[in-house]
Design a protein around this motif. Structure first.
Motif, PDB file in Angstrom:
ATOM      1  N   GLN A   1      -7.904 -25.244  21.498  1.00  0.00           N
ATOM      2  CA  GLN A   1      -8.947 -24.536  22.215  1.00  0.00           C
ATOM      3  C   GLN A   1      -9.174 -25.124  23.602  1.00  0.00           C
ATOM      4  O   GLN A   1      -8.810 -26.255  23.902  1.00  0.00           O
TER       5      GLN A   1
ATOM      6  N   VAL B   1     -15.302 -26.834  26.147  1.00  0.00           N
ATOM      7  CA  VAL B   1     -16.571 -26.247  25.717  1.00  0.00           C
ATOM      8  C   VAL B   1     -17.368 -25.823  26.953  1.00  0.00           C
ATOM      9  O   VAL B   1     -17.602 -26.625  27.860  1.00  0.00           O
TER      10      VAL B   1
ATOM     11  N   ARG C   1     -16.102 -21.669  23.879  1.00  0.00           N
ATOM     12  CA  ARG C   1     -15.091 -22.337  24.689  1.00  0.00           C
ATOM     13  C   ARG C   1     -14.465 -21.412  25.723  1.00  0.00           C
ATOM     14  O   ARG C   1     -14.388 -20.187  25.531  1.00  0.00           O
TER      15      ARG C   1
END
Length: 530
Positions: free
Chosen positions: A288, A291, A312
């Protein structure tokens, strides 16, 4: 014979209409109400298609469906609000023309609508509201003796076990709380002993004790031979009360079960297509992006566990849940329309404490709200004006809007999202529902957001508009934004999301990526959480 002259009846006399309403003395041979191939379209979009349903006297039939499934339209047809529909309605086996709400009530069909404010008349007393239908239908002098109104109001409220004093009965109805108004509407509906009582989300404004009283009443109505159509998203209520459940999806009945209920099958019929493949992206944990927005210890409902959530960059997070799961509370909290009262939030590593939507917009957090008509669009304004509304400072000079720039943005949005309209000067009322939704989405892309929140963005739009909106959401994520899509429809979320979060009663029950967010697992989690 007036309702007060009927001996031995708790709820008054049956509604005027065909004879043969059910009673506890025997099982009638015909349904209380039958629907035959009911169809309805708005602006060329089919809302109901060939819906056929029999509702027997002395039975409780639960109607389930996600938002936009057609439940409200079906209720309005039965209530006489939409008279121009296809198919046929029979009452006690006799074809019936429900041309107006009054005609429906005279045939014994009473509806307690979800929008409580529409069921009371401000300016009249509580007692006058309780006897309002009798006052409205009275010929000659419409004004009754005040003592008679009060006496009749006492009889009506007693049927529901209400104990309002004469002081309360004499006060303006607007002084009642929302739950008491709902109880008033229910008591009034029962005053005529209906053949069919339609309850649309009846416990939405009731306390636990009031809800228990309603459940006991529904049981009594069933024993007394009255048919009940019970519309609710609270599956525990349906499991406890209903004899039968039917599921409406995309305007069609997709499931019909008698007790005991197969909840997995019911939820599949309501939330997911029976065909197609999951299109969740092959993103896995560890791959990912950074954030962007972080929540810690946020409580969506009092008495429920707090949640933590990270959104994210480069990722579309889909939140799935039934009505009442907390999706809208999450969306409105992030946008500061109803700020969170617990927990903390960070945006790009810094404290995020918006006190109102204007603060969220300045921080780059944009929301496409659930109700575009009430919360997003300005009737009478053009497409261009609706798009520029939150960013007027960017289009103004010395306090005056630069219409050339505003219109240019309108044209760019129309072209980018494929809005079907004459031009950017068209009023939003001229557009179809799907194109109105594109305008709302386009508005929040006018200035590139850091976080885009889409609350039920596909409701009431066709598949083409749904895909256009989904493509824009994914393109925005690809440019580095965090995108949050909230929907009750599993397939809609799986079509666009990298990651799926299942929300129930304000708590996270699943947070999964890619193959771990399979349709069967998502639906199984929802089923297990009810």
């Amino acid at each position: 014979m007036s309702p007060t002259e009927t001996p031995g009846s708790t709820y008054g006399t049956p509604g005027n209409g065909p004879s043969g309403a059910g009673s506890s003395s025997g099982t009638p041979s015909v349904p209380a109400v039958s629907l035959r191939d009911i169809g309805k379209a708005f602006g060329g979009k089919t809302v109901l298609a060939s819906v056929s349903l029999d509702i027997a006297p002395g039975s409780v039939v639960a109607l389930l469906g996600a938002n936009g499934a057609g439940k409200s339209t079906l209720i309005k047809i039965l209530s006489g609000v939409h008279a121009d529909h296809g198919g046929e309605i029979l009452v006690d086996g006799v074809p019936a023309a429900l041309q107006t709400p009054l005609a429906a009530r005279q045939l014994g069909i009473q509806t307690v609508h979800q929008r409580i404010s529409e069921g009371v008349v401000p300016g009249l007393t509580v007692a006058e509201n309780l006897v309002f239908e009798e006052l409205a239908q009275r010929r000659g002098n419409p004004f009754l003796n005040g003592r008679r109104v009060l006496a009749r109001a006492r009889e009506i409220q007693a049927a529901l076990g209400l104990d309002w004093s004469d002081t309360v009965l004499r006060q303006d109805v607007t002084e009642l709380g929302i739950s008491d108004r709902q109880l008033l509407i229910l008591a009034r509906a029962l005053a005529t002993r209906p053949r069919l009582l339609i309850l649309d989300e009846p416990t939405s404004a009731l306390s636990a004790a009031e809800a228990e009283r309603l459940f006991a009443l529904v049981e009594t109505l069933r024993d007394d031979g009255i048919a009940v159509l019970y519309v609710s998203h609270r599956l525990g209520e349906i499991d406890a009360l209903a004899d039968r459940l039917v599921v409406l999806r995309d305007g069609r009945l997709t499931e019909d079960q008698a007790r005991p209920f197969d909840w997995d099958a019911a939820l599949r019929a309501m939330l997911a297509q029976a065909h197609g493949t999951t299109t969740a992206r092959p993103v896995r944990e560890g791959d990912q992006g950074e954030v962007v927005l972080s929540l810690r210890g946020v409580r969506l409902f009092e008495g429920r566990a707090p949640l933590d959530l990270d959104l994210r960059a480069g990722e579309v997070t889909g939140v799935v849940g039934l009505l009442g799961a907390g999706k809208t509370e999450l969306a409105r909290g992030l946008f500061a329309a109803e700020p969170f009262t617990t927990g903390t939030a960070e945006l790009d590593g810094k404290p995020y404490r918006p006190r109102r939507p204007a603060d969220a917009i300045r921080a780059g957090v944009h929301l496409v709200p659930e109700d575009r008509h009430a919360d997003a669009l300005v009737p009478g304004w053009s497409v261009a004006q609706n798009i520029s509304l939150p960013f007027l400072r960017s289009f103004s000079r010395l306090g005056l809007v630069t219409t050339a720039r505003e219109n240019a943005l309108g044209r760019d949005t129309v072209d980018a999202l494929g809005v079907v309209t004459r031009d950017e000067h068209s009023t939003v009322e001229e557009l179809s529902g799907g194109n109105q939704q594109k305008v709302v989405v386009g508005r929040w892309l006018a200035e590139t957001p850091r976080v885009l929140i889409l609350d039920e963005p596909f409701r009431g739009v066709d598949i083409g508009a749904r895909r256009d909106i989904g493509r824009r959401a994914r393109a925005l994520a690809a440019d580095g934004a965090a995108v949050l899509v909230l929907s009750a429809d599993v397939d809609e979320v799986l079509e666009v999301a990298d990651r799926v979060v299942v929300l129930a009663a304000g708590e996270v029950h699943l947070d999964a990526y890619g193959e771990d967010a399979r349709r069967d697992r998502v639906i199984g989690t929802i089923s297990a959480s009810v």
